[in-house]
Scaffold this motif. Sequence first.
Motif, PDB file in Angstrom:
ATOM      1  N   GLU A 147     -11.787  47.531 -22.587  1.00 47.62           N
ATOM      2  CA  GLU A 147     -10.961  47.765 -21.401  1.00 47.62           C
ATOM      3  C   GLU A 147     -11.022  46.585 -20.434  1.00 47.62           C
ATOM      4  O   GLU A 147     -10.028  46.259 -19.771  1.00 47.62           O
ATOM      5  N   ALA A 148     -12.183  45.945 -20.342  1.00 48.78           N
ATOM      6  CA  ALA A 148     -12.304  44.762 -19.487  1.00 48.78           C
ATOM      7  C   ALA A 148     -11.398  43.643 -19.993  1.00 48.78           C
ATOM      8  O   ALA A 148     -10.748  42.947 -19.206  1.00 48.78           O
ATOM      9  N   ARG A 149     -11.363  43.471 -21.299  1.00 57.14           N
ATOM     10  CA  ARG A 149     -10.482  42.457 -21.883  1.00 57.14           C
ATOM     11  C   ARG A 149      -9.027  42.751 -21.558  1.00 57.14           C
ATOM     12  O   ARG A 149      -8.263  41.849 -21.174  1.00 57.14           O
ATOM     13  N   LYS A 150      -8.625  44.008 -21.688  1.00 57.89           N
ATOM     14  CA  LYS A 150      -7.240  44.382 -21.385  1.00 57.89           C
ATOM     15  C   LYS A 150      -6.896  44.127 -19.922  1.00 57.89           C
ATOM     16  O   LYS A 150      -5.771  43.742 -19.599  1.00 57.89           O
ATOM     17  N   ALA A 151      -7.871  44.339 -19.042  1.00 59.89           N
ATOM     18  CA  ALA A 151      -7.641  44.206 -17.598  1.00 59.89           C
ATOM     19  C   ALA A 151      -7.666  42.754 -17.133  1.00 59.89           C
ATOM     20  O   ALA A 151      -7.305  42.461 -15.984  1.00 59.89           O
ATOM     21  N   GLY A 152      -8.106  41.844 -17.986  1.00 57.45           N
ATOM     22  CA  GLY A 152      -8.167  40.442 -17.602  1.00 57.45           C
ATOM     23  C   GLY A 152      -9.437  40.042 -16.891  1.00 57.45           C
ATOM     24  O   GLY A 152      -9.490  39.004 -16.219  1.00 57.45           O
TER      25      GLY A 152
END
Length: 206
Positions: A54-59
């Motif tokens: 999720e952190a990756r998706k959020a940038g």
Amino acid sequence: MSSEDLKIDPARTALVLIEYQNEFTTEGGKLHGAVKDCIEATGTIENSKKMLEEARKAGVTVVHCPIEFDKGHNEISKTPYGILAGVKEGEAFAKGEWGSVICDDMKPTEDELVVSGKRGLCGFASTNLDFILRQNDVKNILLSGFLTNCCVESTMRSGYELGYNIYTLKDCCAATDKAAQDAVYEYNFGMFSNPITSDVAIKALA
């Protein structure tokens, strides 16, 4: 502010992942047996993997913070005591060996940052972590990993004193004893961080 109202700016945030290495995370690791029960009780790996995704998706800026030693562990004193004595005697986290490799579930991508120089407990001491965070304009740290009451706590305290907003992810850590982990959550973490769970962090980044 309640967890329901919490907002964390992904552009100013780093997910700092402490020592998700095979020695701790994986069957056959030299320290896995010591943390296995706590990992299972906390859901550490599953929660951490979801948090990372999720952190990756959020940038969010993702920073992996492994520890490793040269063959012979000569960086550590000839007369060590405490946790580093166990690391040296057990020849744990030896550079180039399977045990020091970041586990498959938390493997860095090519564009993610990997801290260098970690030999002791604190993720800032002896490393380039502070440089990495400042160069990437990071103000908020989502912090997780191993061991809750050792390297995670040491990194949390230093980050707090360096002026970062620290959010410790309680369901993404593990220690050698669940009761010890619960004790630091109850008595220590709230003094130097904002202790939250990964679901709260994920929602706050949205």
